[in-house]
Design an enzyme around this catalytic site. Structure first.
Site, short mmCIF file in Angstrom:
data_model
loop_
_atom_site.label_atom_id
_atom_site.label_comp_id
_atom_site.label_asym_id
_atom_site.label_seq_id
_atom_site.Cartn_x
_atom_site.Cartn_y
_atom_site.Cartn_z
N ALA A 64 -29.62 -66.68 -147.74
CA ALA A 64 -30.34 -65.91 -146.75
C ALA A 64 -31.08 -66.86 -145.81
O ALA A 64 -31.22 -68.05 -146.08
CB ALA A 64 -31.32 -64.95 -147.43
N GLY A 109 -28.02 -65.76 -151.37
CA GLY A 109 -27.37 -64.60 -150.78
C GLY A 109 -25.88 -64.77 -150.61
O GLY A 109 -25.12 -63.79 -150.61
N GLU A 112 -24.39 -64.00 -153.93
CA GLU A 112 -24.52 -62.55 -154.09
C GLU A 112 -23.50 -61.79 -153.25
O GLU A 112 -22.93 -60.79 -153.69
CB GLU A 112 -25.95 -62.12 -153.73
CG GLU A 112 -26.96 -62.59 -154.76
CD GLU A 112 -28.40 -62.50 -154.28
OE1 GLU A 112 -29.24 -61.95 -155.01
OE2 GLU A 112 -28.70 -62.98 -153.16
N GLU A 132 -33.17 -69.33 -156.06
CA GLU A 132 -34.36 -68.68 -155.51
C GLU A 132 -35.65 -69.03 -156.24
O GLU A 132 -36.73 -69.09 -155.62
CB GLU A 132 -34.17 -67.15 -155.49
CG GLU A 132 -33.16 -66.65 -154.47
CD GLU A 132 -31.74 -66.60 -154.99
OE1 GLU A 132 -30.89 -65.98 -154.33
OE2 GLU A 132 -31.46 -67.17 -156.08
#
Length: 259
Positions: A64, A109, A112, A132
């Site tokens: 992200a 991300g 993911e 993270e």
């Protein structure tokens, strides 16, 4: 869409995350463009497989956009995660298989996003991680849930707690990816798998995907009932009649018609 490219070739749509200057990081703009790209693909009739790569060779999706996230409060972070989750669930529930073609980094991300796809094919350069915790947060786009479902809770906890990078060969051995290729062969191998899928009855593939996804959310007895429901619907299609009649006659089906 300035950050996502869509190409259609026969029954295959290729949706490319195209922001290589920031390693294809998932900003709000990129997520919105990805959602719009899915809209565009859905408008095209008879798309039987989607391929999802990242542009540039160095990265599938590096994560992200941290610069966008760093000043969020808890309410804003929840809204951001829900926005991404909606798009990732859309990929997971898309009407046809979605294959992630993972080159380079698939971090946070990006990992993911790959896990929201049906199948993951990785080049030897691929690196997966959920880093993270080193930034003071948990995975927020489904990582704690999909990773545990794919590789088991114990391994998922290890990777999330430590944030360590997993190379392609280990990712294959633990079930995180389906296949590993040489970097120069990644797209060809991914297209080849998509083409094999496209040769099968599209409605049957759609129903199989739905049965697997729905069944994973319930107990085994309810899951088998889901399978029966999806199985039975296939018998109302022309493709089922054609496929089974051809089998009995020892003939080959040249083409299914998705009806």
């Amino acid at each position: 869409m300035s950050t996502v490219l869509v190409q259609i070739n026969d029954h295959i749509a290729t949706v490319t995350i195209n922001k290589p200057e920031v390693l294809n990081a998932l900003s709000t703009e990129v997520l919105a463009d990805l959602n719009q790209a899915l809209d565009e693909v859905e408008k095209v009739e008879n798309i039987y497989a989607v391929i999802l790569p990242g542009a540039g060779g160095k990265s599938f999706v590096a994560g992200a956009d941290i610069s966008e996230m760093k000043d969020m409060d808890a309410k804003q972070a929840a809204q951001y995660a829900k926005f991404a989750d909606k798009i990732f669930f859309r990929i997971e529930d898309f009407h046809c298989p979605v294959i992630a073609a993972v080159n380079g980094f698939a971090l946070g991300g990006g990992c993911e996003l790959a896990m929201a796809c049906d199948i993951r094919i990785a080049s030897e350069t691929a690196r997966f991680a959920q880093p993270e915790a080193g930034l003071g947060i948990t995975p927020g786009f489904g990582g704690t849930q999909r990773l545990a479902r794919l590789i088991g809770a114990g391994r998922a906890k290890e990777l999330i707690y430590t944030g360590r990078h997993v190379k392609a060969d280990e990712a294959f051995s633990i079930g995180l990816v389906n296949k590993v290729t040489k970097p120069e062969d990644l797209m060809a191998e991914t297209v080849a798998m998509a083409q094999v899928i496209c040769q099968k009855a599209p409605f049957a593939i759609k129903k199989a995907k739905a049965a697997i996804n729905r069944g994973l959310q319930v107990s085994i007895d309810k899951a088998v009932a889901v399978e029966t429901e999806e199985f039975a619907q296939c018998f109302a299609t022309e493709d089922q009649k054609m496929g089974m009649n051809a089998f009995v006659k020892k003939e080959k089906v040249e083409k299914f018609y998705n009806r």
